[in-house]
Design an enzyme around this catalytic site. Structure first.
Site, PDB file in Angstrom:
ATOM      1  N   GLU A 106      -1.627   5.223   0.214  1.00 60.97           N
ATOM      2  CA  GLU A 106      -2.597   5.257   1.308  1.00 60.97           C
ATOM      3  C   GLU A 106      -2.722   6.676   1.832  1.00 60.97           C
ATOM      4  O   GLU A 106      -1.718   7.380   1.916  1.00 60.97           O
ATOM      5  CB  GLU A 106      -2.165   4.297   2.416  1.00 60.97           C
ATOM      6  CG  GLU A 106      -2.215   2.857   1.923  1.00 60.97           C
ATOM      7  CD  GLU A 106      -1.941   1.830   3.013  1.00 60.97           C
ATOM      8  OE1 GLU A 106      -1.814   2.204   4.192  1.00 60.97           O
ATOM      9  OE2 GLU A 106      -1.862   0.650   2.666  1.00 60.97           O
ATOM     10  N   HIS A 131      -6.196  -1.202   7.754  1.00 61.28           N
ATOM     11  CA  HIS A 131      -4.955  -1.915   8.065  1.00 61.28           C
ATOM     12  C   HIS A 131      -4.843  -2.192   9.564  1.00 61.28           C
ATOM     13  O   HIS A 131      -4.084  -3.042   9.991  1.00 61.28           O
ATOM     14  CB  HIS A 131      -3.748  -1.117   7.574  1.00 61.28           C
ATOM     15  CG  HIS A 131      -2.462  -1.869   7.622  1.00 61.28           C
ATOM     16  ND1 HIS A 131      -2.268  -3.055   6.944  1.00 61.28           N
ATOM     17  CD2 HIS A 131      -1.305  -1.618   8.254  1.00 61.28           C
ATOM     18  CE1 HIS A 131      -1.045  -3.498   7.160  1.00 61.28           C
ATOM     19  NE2 HIS A 131      -0.438  -2.646   7.959  1.00 61.28           N
TER      20      HIS A 131
END
Length: 120
Positions: A62, A81
């Protein structure tokens, strides 16, 4: 739906063999941690049509690389997220921190304690 912590025991716990066990046409939802899924195996299961789709808010690395094929797949929903953020979240986090800090000073049990064996 996959919702597990990332620990040494769950690292890449979902790979090609596990995805193949899902019924054809299934949808895969990962709200856990990206490192618990073999992303290349997931991409292959989506490309082959074994999985009808996926909803993902976590990835092996990420942020998700702009060159990831997941971005271009019409059967993949990508969300941040932090999708669960609410207007009360920061207050709750602050309250939890302050309560745990106070518990530490008074030798009381904290509301959240890390299990050093399971790592969650």
């Amino acid at each position: 739906m996959l919702a597990v912590p990332h620990t040494p025991l769950t690292d890449k716990m979902i790979g090609a063999a596990e995805l193949a066990l899902l019924p054809g046409g299934a949808y895969f939802i990962n709200i856990a941690r990206g490192a618990v899924v073999d992303e290349l195996a997931l991409i292959e299961a989506l490309r082959s049509g074994h999985l009808s789709g996926a909803a993902l808010d976590v990835f092996e690395k990420e942020p998700l690389s702009p060159s990831s094929p997941l971005w271009e797949m019409s059967n993949v929903l990508i969300s941040p997220h932090s999708a669960s953020t609410s207007d009360r979240e920061n207050r709750r986090i602050t309250d939890l921190f302050c309560n745990n800090c106070g518990a530490t000073w008074t030798a009381s049990l904290c509301a959240t304690v890390l299990n050093t064996e399971t790592l969650y």
